[in-house]
Design a protein around this motif. Sequence first.
Motif, mmCIF file in Angstrom:
data_model
loop_
_atom_site.group_PDB
_atom_site.id
_atom_site.type_symbol
_atom_site.label_atom_id
_atom_site.label_comp_id
_atom_site.label_asym_id
_atom_site.label_seq_id
_atom_site.Cartn_x
_atom_site.Cartn_y
_atom_site.Cartn_z
ATOM 1 N N PRO A 56 0.850 -1.101 0.092
ATOM 2 C CA PRO A 56 -0.108 0.072 0.184
ATOM 3 C C PRO A 56 0.907 1.123 0.035
ATOM 4 C CG PRO A 56 -0.870 -1.664 1.644
ATOM 5 C CD PRO A 56 0.656 -2.063 1.284
ATOM 6 N N LEU A 57 0.363 2.208 -0.501
ATOM 7 C CA LEU A 57 1.051 3.654 -0.560
ATOM 8 C C LEU A 57 0.024 4.833 0.163
ATOM 9 C CD1 LEU A 57 2.580 4.045 -4.216
ATOM 10 C CD2 LEU A 57 3.490 3.444 -2.306
ATOM 11 N N ASP A 58 -1.011 4.117 0.553
ATOM 12 C CA ASP A 58 -1.678 5.314 1.493
ATOM 13 C C ASP A 58 -1.237 6.037 2.379
ATOM 14 O OD1 ASP A 58 -4.526 4.617 -0.012
ATOM 15 O OD2 ASP A 58 -4.162 2.634 0.733
ATOM 16 N N PHE A 89 8.893 14.019 -12.947
ATOM 17 C CA PHE A 89 7.590 13.249 -12.656
ATOM 18 C C PHE A 89 6.522 14.267 -12.453
ATOM 19 C CE2 PHE A 89 11.222 10.938 -10.510
ATOM 20 C CZ PHE A 89 11.252 9.998 -11.231
ATOM 21 N N ASN A 90 6.840 15.392 -12.851
ATOM 22 C CA ASN A 90 5.472 16.445 -12.993
ATOM 23 C C ASN A 90 4.401 15.916 -13.568
ATOM 24 O OD1 ASN A 90 6.749 18.761 -11.343
ATOM 25 N ND2 ASN A 90 7.814 19.388 -13.201
ATOM 26 N N PRO A 91 3.990 15.343 -14.530
ATOM 27 C CA PRO A 91 3.111 14.959 -15.231
ATOM 28 C C PRO A 91 2.313 13.894 -14.416
ATOM 29 C CG PRO A 91 4.688 14.912 -17.059
ATOM 30 C CD PRO A 91 5.516 15.040 -15.727
ATOM 31 N N VAL A 92 3.217 13.123 -13.634
ATOM 32 C CA VAL A 92 2.178 12.165 -13.088
ATOM 33 C C VAL A 92 1.780 12.438 -11.424
ATOM 34 C CG1 VAL A 92 2.686 10.191 -14.685
ATOM 35 C CG2 VAL A 92 4.158 10.725 -12.456
ATOM 36 N N MET A 93 2.533 13.239 -10.637
ATOM 37 C CA MET A 93 2.785 13.339 -9.233
ATOM 38 C C MET A 93 1.308 14.235 -8.836
ATOM 39 S SD MET A 93 5.188 11.894 -8.051
ATOM 40 C CE MET A 93 4.816 12.315 -6.328
ATOM 41 N N PRO A 94 0.752 14.979 -9.386
ATOM 42 C CA PRO A 94 -0.479 15.303 -8.912
ATOM 43 C C PRO A 94 -1.577 14.498 -8.542
ATOM 44 C CG PRO A 94 0.280 17.041 -10.527
ATOM 45 C CD PRO A 94 1.234 15.681 -10.560
ATOM 46 N N ALA A 95 -1.757 13.542 -9.598
ATOM 47 C CA ALA A 95 -2.666 12.454 -9.513
ATOM 48 C C ALA A 95 -2.384 11.361 -8.452
ATOM 49 C CB ALA A 95 -2.751 11.569 -10.796
ATOM 50 N N ILE A 96 -1.160 11.192 -8.293
ATOM 51 C CA ILE A 96 -0.545 10.136 -7.410
ATOM 52 C C ILE A 96 -0.657 10.695 -5.842
ATOM 53 C CG2 ILE A 96 1.485 8.905 -6.398
ATOM 54 C CD1 ILE A 96 2.434 8.539 -9.227
ATOM 55 N N ILE A 97 -0.229 11.884 -5.620
ATOM 56 C CA ILE A 97 -0.461 12.789 -4.363
ATOM 57 C C ILE A 97 -1.748 12.737 -4.031
ATOM 58 C CG2 ILE A 97 -0.241 15.112 -3.290
ATOM 59 C CD1 ILE A 97 1.842 15.556 -5.256
ATOM 60 N N ARG A 98 -2.751 13.015 -4.716
ATOM 61 C CA ARG A 98 -4.191 13.209 -4.244
ATOM 62 C C ARG A 98 -4.855 11.655 -4.072
ATOM 63 N NH1 ARG A 98 -4.492 17.318 -8.646
ATOM 64 N NH2 ARG A 98 -5.016 19.276 -7.505
ATOM 65 N N PHE A 100 -3.382 8.826 -3.134
ATOM 66 C CA PHE A 100 -2.892 8.103 -1.954
ATOM 67 C C PHE A 100 -2.779 8.943 -0.736
ATOM 68 C CE2 PHE A 100 -1.247 5.852 -5.705
ATOM 69 C CZ PHE A 100 -1.563 4.460 -5.281
ATOM 70 N N GLY A 101 -3.188 10.299 -0.900
ATOM 71 C CA GLY A 101 -3.018 11.258 0.185
ATOM 72 C C GLY A 101 -1.507 11.205 0.857
ATOM 73 N N LEU A 102 -0.601 11.189 -0.112
ATOM 74 C CA LEU A 102 0.991 11.010 0.479
ATOM 75 C C LEU A 102 1.190 12.286 1.291
ATOM 76 C CD1 LEU A 102 2.773 10.579 -2.925
ATOM 77 C CD2 LEU A 102 2.020 8.904 -1.404
ATOM 78 N N THR A 103 2.030 11.909 2.416
ATOM 79 C CA THR A 103 2.239 12.899 3.292
ATOM 80 C C THR A 103 3.655 13.515 2.800
ATOM 81 O OG1 THR A 103 3.422 11.151 4.559
ATOM 82 C CG2 THR A 103 0.986 11.680 5.443
ATOM 83 N N LEU A 104 4.367 13.002 2.318
ATOM 84 C CA LEU A 104 5.980 13.442 2.106
ATOM 85 C C LEU A 104 6.138 13.085 0.633
ATOM 86 C CD1 LEU A 104 7.893 12.536 5.201
ATOM 87 C CD2 LEU A 104 6.850 14.889 4.778
ATOM 88 N N VAL A 105 6.787 14.188 -0.280
ATOM 89 C CA VAL A 105 7.516 13.828 -1.115
ATOM 90 C C VAL A 105 9.083 14.250 -1.450
ATOM 91 C CG1 VAL A 105 7.582 13.740 -3.736
ATOM 92 C CG2 VAL A 105 5.266 13.567 -2.581
ATOM 93 N N GLU A 121 -3.837 20.472 -0.969
ATOM 94 C CA GLU A 121 -5.270 20.199 -0.853
ATOM 95 C C GLU A 121 -5.032 18.765 0.240
ATOM 96 O OE1 GLU A 121 -6.793 18.749 -4.505
ATOM 97 O OE2 GLU A 121 -6.532 20.660 -5.715
ATOM 98 N N VAL A 122 -4.175 17.979 0.118
ATOM 99 C CA VAL A 122 -4.317 16.939 0.955
ATOM 100 C C VAL A 122 -3.388 16.829 2.149
ATOM 101 C CG1 VAL A 122 -4.306 15.305 -1.047
ATOM 102 C CG2 VAL A 122 -1.984 15.688 0.093
ATOM 103 N N GLY A 123 -2.445 18.049 2.294
ATOM 104 C CA GLY A 123 -1.716 18.123 3.412
ATOM 105 C C GLY A 123 -0.253 17.343 3.261
ATOM 106 N N CYS A 124 0.638 17.886 2.467
ATOM 107 C CA CYS A 124 1.728 17.193 1.830
ATOM 108 C C CYS A 124 2.863 18.240 1.648
ATOM 109 C CB CYS A 124 1.355 16.416 0.546
ATOM 110 S SG CYS A 124 2.861 15.373 -0.054
#
Length: 204
Positions: A56-58, A89-98, A100-105, A121-124
Amino acid sequence: MPKTHHLTLPVDRDAIRALELGDLVFIDGEIVMTAGLPTHKRILEAMDGKRELPFPLDGAALFHLGSYSVDTPDGFEILYMNPTTSTRFNPVMPAIIRHFGLTLVCGKGGLDAASAEAMREVGCVYLSILGGGAALHSDAIRKVVDVGWTDLVSHYRMVKMQVKGLGPLTVEIDAHGHNGYDLRQQSARDRLPALLAEMNAARG
């Protein structure tokens, strides 16, 4: 004045939102590492239900790190790790961040405005890690917890590892939409006319 934070993962959103631009962060706990665009594309496929994630990546801390690693009879051994450029990774990161609700990148070079908005939006937050600091970063590794997509070359695999004292990492995009890279670029643009005028005056 920048502050220093010692975070133990997983970490709650209040702690993430308390981080400010320029703060220094040291990390204990489990992070997920990959350096591969093919890996990110597989993550997108998993989001679309086309494949399974290896773990999991949540709420995860996703680090853009490459590694020199070997498969041994005792398992996957990371000899050293070093950051890769996140802007790839700019093209894919917004969707991944939202999703999975990532906390840190974390990585080097930062991410674009669309990613910064997803973080808000998610708090990252985005943490910048020292380029060329492989010895320092590798010393923080305590153990490899899991390895996914082993059909890929080692630095493209998705690796979950336990770290202790990983840092110092610098907050370059906070959870409120402030982007240190953008601020410095704007400052440079603002200074440019005066610098050009000074150069012209020096020519005489």
